[in-house]
Design a protein around this motif. Structure first.
Motif, PDB file in Angstrom:
ATOM      1  N   ASN A   1      67.594  17.644  32.175  1.00  0.00           N
ATOM      2  CA  ASN A   1      67.421  18.993  33.102  1.00  0.00           C
ATOM      3  C   ASN A   1      66.858  20.134  32.545  1.00  0.00           C
ATOM      4  O   ASN A   1      67.384  21.424  32.835  1.00  0.00           O
ATOM      5  CB  ASN A   1      68.862  19.203  33.904  1.00  0.00           C
ATOM      6  CG  ASN A   1      68.765  17.827  35.022  1.00  0.00           C
ATOM      7  OD1 ASN A   1      68.196  17.094  34.815  1.00  0.00           O
ATOM      8  ND2 ASN A   1      69.771  18.155  35.805  1.00  0.00           N
TER       9      ASN A   1
ATOM     10  N   LEU B   1      63.962  23.082  31.383  1.00  0.00           N
ATOM     11  CA  LEU B   1      62.735  23.677  31.860  1.00  0.00           C
ATOM     12  C   LEU B   1      61.670  23.541  31.028  1.00  0.00           C
ATOM     13  O   LEU B   1      61.818  23.939  29.826  1.00  0.00           O
ATOM     14  CB  LEU B   1      63.152  25.051  32.467  1.00  0.00           C
ATOM     15  CG  LEU B   1      64.209  25.378  33.380  1.00  0.00           C
ATOM     16  CD1 LEU B   1      64.232  26.866  33.626  1.00  0.00           C
ATOM     17  CD2 LEU B   1      63.666  24.968  34.720  1.00  0.00           C
ATOM     18  N   TRP B   2      60.574  22.699  31.406  1.00  0.00           N
ATOM     19  CA  TRP B   2      59.628  22.345  30.395  1.00  0.00           C
ATOM     20  C   TRP B   2      58.521  23.659  30.144  1.00  0.00           C
ATOM     21  O   TRP B   2      57.870  23.366  28.908  1.00  0.00           O
ATOM     22  CB  TRP B   2      58.732  21.157  30.961  1.00  0.00           C
ATOM     23  CG  TRP B   2      59.754  19.924  31.210  1.00  0.00           C
ATOM     24  CD1 TRP B   2      60.422  19.551  32.188  1.00  0.00           C
ATOM     25  CD2 TRP B   2      59.854  18.992  30.497  1.00  0.00           C
ATOM     26  NE1 TRP B   2      61.195  18.410  32.034  1.00  0.00           N
ATOM     27  CE2 TRP B   2      60.904  17.880  30.798  1.00  0.00           C
ATOM     28  CE3 TRP B   2      59.162  18.630  28.956  1.00  0.00           C
ATOM     29  CZ2 TRP B   2      61.184  16.883  29.999  1.00  0.00           C
ATOM     30  CZ3 TRP B   2      59.663  17.578  28.269  1.00  0.00           C
ATOM     31  CH2 TRP B   2      60.737  16.610  28.816  1.00  0.00           C
ATOM     32  N   SER B   3      58.585  24.473  30.898  1.00  0.00           N
ATOM     33  CA  SER B   3      57.923  25.662  30.577  1.00  0.00           C
ATOM     34  C   SER B   3      58.459  26.883  29.610  1.00  0.00           C
ATOM     35  O   SER B   3      57.932  27.841  29.231  1.00  0.00           O
ATOM     36  CB  SER B   3      57.531  26.482  31.820  1.00  0.00           C
ATOM     37  OG  SER B   3      58.697  26.626  32.621  1.00  0.00           O
ATOM     38  N   ARG B   4      59.883  26.370  29.189  1.00  0.00           N
ATOM     39  CA  ARG B   4      60.534  27.273  28.410  1.00  0.00           C
ATOM     40  C   ARG B   4      61.065  26.940  27.091  1.00  0.00           C
ATOM     41  O   ARG B   4      61.021  25.386  26.955  1.00  0.00           O
ATOM     42  CB  ARG B   4      61.999  27.677  29.051  1.00  0.00           C
ATOM     43  CG  ARG B   4      61.694  28.614  30.214  1.00  0.00           C
ATOM     44  CD  ARG B   4      63.235  29.096  30.711  1.00  0.00           C
ATOM     45  NE  ARG B   4      63.128  30.209  31.672  1.00  0.00           N
ATOM     46  CZ  ARG B   4      63.631  31.279  31.733  1.00  0.00           C
ATOM     47  NH1 ARG B   4      64.540  31.553  30.936  1.00  0.00           N
ATOM     48  NH2 ARG B   4      63.566  32.109  32.775  1.00  0.00           N
TER      49      ARG B   4
ATOM     50  N   ASN C   1      65.720  27.904  27.058  1.00  0.00           N
ATOM     51  CA  ASN C   1      66.616  27.129  27.762  1.00  0.00           C
ATOM     52  C   ASN C   1      67.848  27.578  27.782  1.00  0.00           C
ATOM     53  O   ASN C   1      68.660  27.358  28.654  1.00  0.00           O
ATOM     54  CB  ASN C   1      66.086  25.830  27.587  1.00  0.00           C
ATOM     55  CG  ASN C   1      65.109  24.968  28.461  1.00  0.00           C
ATOM     56  OD1 ASN C   1      65.412  24.631  29.638  1.00  0.00           O
ATOM     57  ND2 ASN C   1      63.953  24.982  27.969  1.00  0.00           N
TER      58      ASN C   1
END
Length: 344
Positions: free
Chosen positions: A94, A96-99, A104
């Motif tokens: 879970n 955040l792929w943009s962080r 994160n």
């Protein structure tokens, strides 16, 4: 001192106008500093139980008390504040792929309104704690599964929780990475005295780091105790199945036994259960030297828990009935559990 107390807790859902009781009259206590395992097959109710602990679900009946707070009585703001003391890690990370890794980890602190400098300092401390130095600026897509879970663990620790809930946290990992993550959780437990509740369907996860375990089946806790006690003396059929699968993960014991019995109809077959006091003793070799018998190992192994050693061997004994009887008495005298499967 108890951190979690469940008293006759039940949870019922309404599914297509029908009642589904996911948790049934569960009572258990988790002490501060425990690594408490809750194990069960799919549908046993263990994930619902963990959601009751952090207030994502409210019990239909009974009481859920965590760190002195009666969860079902908390109002919206009280519940939000309560959840800050509970960290959670998941099977699928879970993140955040943009962080980045650091971003994160900082997310819970950002949502809590912590100043940037403090967030960065805390993230740096946690990155060191979980062994991700040098990966601060990496994105989740650049990490291995084990590294992603380390980020998840660090993020769960950002608010200095009193309780860490792990819901199938190692199920998506390979065996070596699973061991590494479990060793990290054990180290965190010991360093921070952090109470951990593990939800899993894998008994080896429980065996490696937990000190207590509850076994769930059809919404109920059917067996509980220290890990050493439950592994050495499983009482319920579902617990015996879990323990047997952990001891013999690569073979179907029934099939192996059937083949041995068919090929050796005169043999006596028994399962020998070893505990901490005798798990490393050469008891079988001693028996062969003292009595006129031959002993073949059919299946089994000796394992270790966090606090003890235990194991079970299924053996075939051949010889005269009197010699086999003396051998059996010898095993019992050595405090080895004996379960006769078939007499010759």
């Amino acid at each position: 001192m108890a951190l979690i107390e469940l008293n006759q807790v039940s949870k019922t859902f309404l599914v297509k106008k029908q009642s589904l009781q996911a948790v049934k009259e569960v009572s258990l206590t988790v002490e501060k500093g425990d690594i408490y395992g809750i194990v069960g097959y799919s549908g046993a109710g263990k994930s619902t139980l963990v959601r009751l602990l952090n207030g994502l679900e409210i019990a239909t009946s009974g009481s859920v008390v965590v760190d002195g707070e009666n969860v079902e009585s908390l109002k919206a703001k009280e519940l939000r504040d309560f959840r800050k003391n509970i960290g959670m890690i998941f099977q699928h990370f879970n993140l955040l792929w943009s962080r980045t890794v650091a971003e994160n980890i900082q997310l819970p602190l950002e949502l809590a309104g912590v100043k940037k400098a403090q967030r960065q300092q805390k993230a740096a401390e946690l990155i060191e704690l979980v062994g991700l130095q040098g990966r601060e600026d990496a994105y989740p897509s650049q990490l291995s599964g084990g590294q992603k879970q380390r980020v998840g663990i660090a993020r769960a620790l950002a608010n200095d929780p009193k309780l860490l809930l792990c819901d199938e946290a190692t199920s998506a990992l390979d065996p070596q990475t699973t061991d590494e993550v479990l060793e990290l959780l054990l180290a965190i437990n010991q360093k921070l005295n952090l109470t951990i509740v593990l939800i899993t369907h894998e008994m080896n996860v429980i065996r490696k780091i937990a000190n207590k375990v509850a076994v769930m089946e059809q919404g109920r806790v059917v067996e509980e105790g220290t890990v050493a006690e439950v592994f050495r003396h499983p009482q319920q059929a579902v617990t015996k199945r879990f323990v047997q699968q952990d001891l013999n993960p690569e073979e179907d014991l029934r099939e192996v036994l059937s083949e041995f019995i068919e090929a050796n109809p005169q043999g006596t077959f028994m399962t020998l259960s070893f505990a901490e006091d005798n798990a490393n003793e050469p008891i079988i070799s001693q028996a062969i030297r003292q009595f006129d018998v031959d002993i073949n190992v059919v299946s089994g192994k000796v394992q270790t828990t966090k606090d003890a050693a235990f194991g079970a061997l299924t053996v075939m004994i051949t010889g005269k009935p009197a010699a086999i009887e003396e051998t059996t008495k010898f095993f019992i005298a050595q405090k080895v559990g004996v379960e006769v499967i078939k007499r010759g």
